[in-house]
Design a protein around this motif. Structure first.
Motif, PDB file in Angstrom:
ATOM      1  N   ARG A  19     -85.628 -30.200 101.947  1.00 17.12           N
ATOM      2  CA  ARG A  19     -86.752 -30.621 101.088  1.00 17.12           C
ATOM      3  C   ARG A  19     -86.680 -32.129 100.912  1.00 17.12           C
ATOM      4  NH1 ARG A  19     -87.674 -29.849  94.965  1.00 17.12           N
ATOM      5  NH2 ARG A  19     -89.929 -29.764  94.755  1.00 17.12           N
ATOM      6  N   VAL A  20     -87.709 -32.808 101.371  1.00 13.25           N
ATOM      7  CA  VAL A  20     -87.736 -34.271 101.356  1.00 13.25           C
ATOM      8  C   VAL A  20     -89.063 -34.744 100.770  1.00 13.25           C
ATOM      9  CG1 VAL A  20     -87.818 -36.332 102.807  1.00 13.25           C
ATOM     10  CG2 VAL A  20     -86.181 -34.507 103.335  1.00 13.25           C
TER      11      VAL A  20
ATOM     12  N   ILE B 102     -84.159 -36.456  98.263  1.00 11.13           N
ATOM     13  CA  ILE B 102     -83.897 -35.555  99.383  1.00 11.13           C
ATOM     14  C   ILE B 102     -82.977 -34.454  98.868  1.00 11.13           C
ATOM     15  CG2 ILE B 102     -84.229 -37.340 101.136  1.00 11.13           C
ATOM     16  CD1 ILE B 102     -81.189 -37.547 101.408  1.00 11.13           C
ATOM     17  N   GLN B 103     -83.251 -33.215  99.261  1.00 19.22           N
ATOM     18  CA  GLN B 103     -82.520 -32.066  98.728  1.00 19.22           C
ATOM     19  C   GLN B 103     -81.878 -31.272  99.859  1.00 19.22           C
ATOM     20  OE1 GLN B 103     -84.822 -29.756  95.956  1.00 19.22           O
ATOM     21  NE2 GLN B 103     -83.506 -27.951  96.105  1.00 19.22           N
ATOM     22  N   GLY B 104     -80.616 -30.870  99.658  1.00 15.28           N
ATOM     23  CA  GLY B 104     -79.898 -30.099 100.655  1.00 15.28           C
ATOM     24  C   GLY B 104     -78.898 -29.166 100.012  1.00 15.28           C
ATOM     25  N   GLY B 105     -77.937 -28.698 100.826  1.00  9.39           N
ATOM     26  CA  GLY B 105     -76.876 -27.856 100.288  1.00  9.39           C
ATOM     27  C   GLY B 105     -77.125 -26.371 100.348  1.00  9.39           C
ATOM     28  N   ASP B 106     -78.182 -25.940 101.062  1.00 11.49           N
ATOM     29  CA  ASP B 106     -78.499 -24.521 101.175  1.00 11.49           C
ATOM     30  C   ASP B 106     -78.120 -24.013 102.561  1.00 11.49           C
ATOM     31  OD1 ASP B 106     -79.534 -21.974 101.209  1.00 11.49           O
ATOM     32  OD2 ASP B 106     -81.632 -22.589 101.201  1.00 11.49           O
ATOM     33  N   PRO B 107     -77.134 -23.104 102.662  1.00 12.70           N
ATOM     34  CA  PRO B 107     -76.743 -22.586 103.977  1.00 12.70           C
ATOM     35  C   PRO B 107     -77.848 -21.798 104.672  1.00 12.70           C
ATOM     36  CG  PRO B 107     -75.651 -21.365 102.223  1.00 12.70           C
ATOM     37  CD  PRO B 107     -76.306 -22.555 101.586  1.00 12.70           C
ATOM     38  N   LYS B 108     -78.814 -21.299 103.916  1.00 15.72           N
ATOM     39  CA  LYS B 108     -79.939 -20.600 104.534  1.00 15.72           C
ATOM     40  C   LYS B 108     -80.946 -21.584 105.116  1.00 15.72           C
ATOM     41  CE  LYS B 108     -81.584 -16.808 102.837  1.00 15.72           C
ATOM     42  NZ  LYS B 108     -82.199 -15.798 101.934  1.00 15.72           N
ATOM     43  N   GLY B 109     -80.923 -22.818 104.607  1.00 20.38           N
ATOM     44  CA  GLY B 109     -81.738 -23.879 105.171  1.00 20.38           C
ATOM     45  C   GLY B 109     -83.188 -23.908 104.746  1.00 20.38           C
TER      46      GLY B 109
ATOM     47  N   GLY C 247     -80.008 -43.479  94.034  1.00 18.90           N
ATOM     48  CA  GLY C 247     -78.719 -43.213  94.639  1.00 18.90           C
ATOM     49  C   GLY C 247     -77.878 -42.176  93.925  1.00 18.90           C
ATOM     50  N   ALA C 248     -78.376 -41.646  92.809  1.00 12.27           N
ATOM     51  CA  ALA C 248     -77.629 -40.623  92.073  1.00 12.27           C
ATOM     52  C   ALA C 248     -77.593 -39.317  92.859  1.00 12.27           C
ATOM     53  CB  ALA C 248     -78.263 -40.383  90.704  1.00 12.27           C
ATOM     54  N   LEU C 249     -76.456 -38.636  92.802  1.00 10.25           N
ATOM     55  CA  LEU C 249     -76.291 -37.297  93.367  1.00 10.25           C
ATOM     56  C   LEU C 249     -76.314 -36.308  92.213  1.00 10.25           C
ATOM     57  CD1 LEU C 249     -75.486 -35.357  95.763  1.00 10.25           C
ATOM     58  CD2 LEU C 249     -73.104 -35.812  95.103  1.00 10.25           C
ATOM     59  N   SER C 250     -77.240 -35.354  92.255  1.00  4.63           N
ATOM     60  CA  SER C 250     -77.416 -34.414  91.156  1.00  4.63           C
ATOM     61  C   SER C 250     -77.535 -32.987  91.675  1.00  4.63           C
ATOM     62  CB  SER C 250     -78.676 -34.769  90.345  1.00  4.63           C
ATOM     63  OG  SER C 250     -78.623 -36.094  89.857  1.00  4.63           O
TER      64      SER C 250
ATOM     65  N   PHE D  14     -78.078 -29.554  96.084  1.00  9.83           N
ATOM     66  CA  PHE D  14     -77.983 -30.855  95.444  1.00  9.83           C
ATOM     67  C   PHE D  14     -79.115 -31.750  95.932  1.00  9.83           C
ATOM     68  CE2 PHE D  14     -75.377 -30.853  99.291  1.00  9.83           C
ATOM     69  CZ  PHE D  14     -75.872 -31.946  99.982  1.00  9.83           C
ATOM     70  N   PHE D  15     -79.326 -32.858  95.250  1.00  6.81           N
ATOM     71  CA  PHE D  15     -80.317 -33.837  95.704  1.00  6.81           C
ATOM     72  C   PHE D  15     -79.820 -35.247  95.441  1.00  6.81           C
ATOM     73  CE2 PHE D  15     -81.544 -32.824  91.326  1.00  6.81           C
ATOM     74  CZ  PHE D  15     -81.886 -34.035  90.765  1.00  6.81           C
ATOM     75  N   ILE D  16     -80.335 -36.179  96.241  1.00 10.58           N
ATOM     76  CA  ILE D  16     -80.045 -37.599  96.063  1.00 10.58           C
ATOM     77  C   ILE D  16     -81.352 -38.304  95.730  1.00 10.58           C
ATOM     78  CG2 ILE D  16     -79.176 -39.711  97.129  1.00 10.58           C
ATOM     79  CD1 ILE D  16     -77.501 -37.975  98.999  1.00 10.58           C
ATOM     80  N   VAL D  17     -81.365 -39.051  94.645  1.00 15.92           N
ATOM     81  CA  VAL D  17     -82.573 -39.757  94.187  1.00 15.92           C
ATOM     82  C   VAL D  17     -82.824 -40.968  95.084  1.00 15.92           C
ATOM     83  CG1 VAL D  17     -83.671 -40.950  92.270  1.00 15.92           C
ATOM     84  CG2 VAL D  17     -82.176 -38.991  91.819  1.00 15.92           C
ATOM     85  N   THR D  18     -84.057 -41.092  95.586  1.00 19.89           N
ATOM     86  CA  THR D  18     -84.379 -42.174  96.528  1.00 19.89           C
ATOM     87  C   THR D  18     -85.422 -43.159  96.015  1.00 19.89           C
ATOM     88  OG1 THR D  18     -86.131 -40.863  97.588  1.00 19.89           O
ATOM     89  CG2 THR D  18     -83.899 -40.648  98.481  1.00 19.89           C
ATOM     90  N   ASN D  19     -86.143 -42.818  94.976  1.00 19.53           N
ATOM     91  CA  ASN D  19     -87.220 -43.694  94.508  1.00 19.53           C
ATOM     92  C   ASN D  19     -86.713 -45.106  94.252  1.00 19.53           C
ATOM     93  OD1 ASN D  19     -89.794 -44.489  93.362  1.00 19.53           O
ATOM     94  ND2 ASN D  19     -88.792 -44.354  91.375  1.00 19.53           N
TER      95      ASN D  19
END
Length: 249
Positions: free
Chosen positions: A105-106, A112-119, A145-148, A162-167
């Protein structure tokens, strides 16, 4: 865990509201106010240690490296402020849980969001095989740049995503000094998502490789099927997460 996409928000409707808030001054200010009123007035926020603002990795912090198909990203983690989230992430990393998981999910100018083994945003679980509670800290914020942690509606639904803030647009307008440390308000001038503060566990901060994060955020996306244009056409994958430093006992 419920088999539904983990949105950064309680539901699709709330997620859309959060995304809209990024571009709506009034909505943003209202959300900032509600999210930050939990701060106790008796605490002098300007005397707190703010570990996100220092790229140096201290002896009580972790340093991890996300190895992706677009490049590498180094992130320091804060076990003192978010012990459950950090323990969960590090154990998953060591076990290879995140191997070949995509940023599914971007959303440009947001995260940007990741961390799901199902994808696809519907999977993932914690190392305890059940959701864990959102951790609040007056020392950590959703600055650029925060990881949440991403979660579903319940504040006890944190799993593996998890997601990383990019704004990177100024988000400091409307942030009151009685609710935010002055240095964090200054940091929000470089971007972030303050409307998420108090609702999602911040547990890390990018120290190197923000250019890689931005490349991922700028990738081509298509409709996710729910009306949200956030599914990458060619997803970037995390091939490995290396633990480069652990806290000294």
């Amino acid at each position: 865990m419920q088999f539904k996409k983990l949105m950064i928000g309680a539901s699709l409707a709330l997620s859309i509201g959060l995304f809209a808030a990024c571009g709506s001054d009034n909505a943003t200010k209202d959300t900032k106010e509600s999210a930050t009123k939990t701060t106790e007035s008796s605490v002098d926020l300007n005397k707190l240690d703010l570990p996100q603002l220092n790229d140096k990795v201290t002896d009580d912090e972790y340093l991890v490296e996300l190895v992706t198909t677009e490049g590498n990203v180094k992130i320091k983690l804060f076990p003192e402020q978010a012990p459950k989230a950090v323990e969960n992430f590090v154990k998953h990393a060591k076990d290879g849980y995140y191997k070949d998981t995509p940023f599914h999910r971007v959303i440009k100018d947001f995260m940007i969001q990741g961390g799901d083994p199902k994808g696809d945003g519907t999977g993932g679980e914690s190392i305890w095989k059940k959701g864990f509670k959102t951790e609040d800290s007056k020392q950590l914020y959703n600055i650029r740049g925060a990881l949440s942690m991403a979660r579903a509606e319940s504040r006890s639904s944190n799993g593996s995503q998890f997601f990383i803030v990019t704004n990177n647009e100024d988000q400091s307008d409307g942030l009151a000094i009685q609710y935010y440390p002055e240095k964090i308000i200054e940091a929000y001038k470089k971007g972030g998502a303050p409307q998420l503060d108090g609702d999602y566990t911040v547990f890390g901060q990018v120290t190197e490789g923000m250019d890689v994060v931005d490349k991922i955020a700028g990738g081509e996306v298509k409709d996710s099927g729910s009306g949200e244009k956030s599914t990458p056409t060619d997803p970037v994958k995390v091939t490995e997460i290396k633990v480069l430093q652990e806290p000294k006992k």
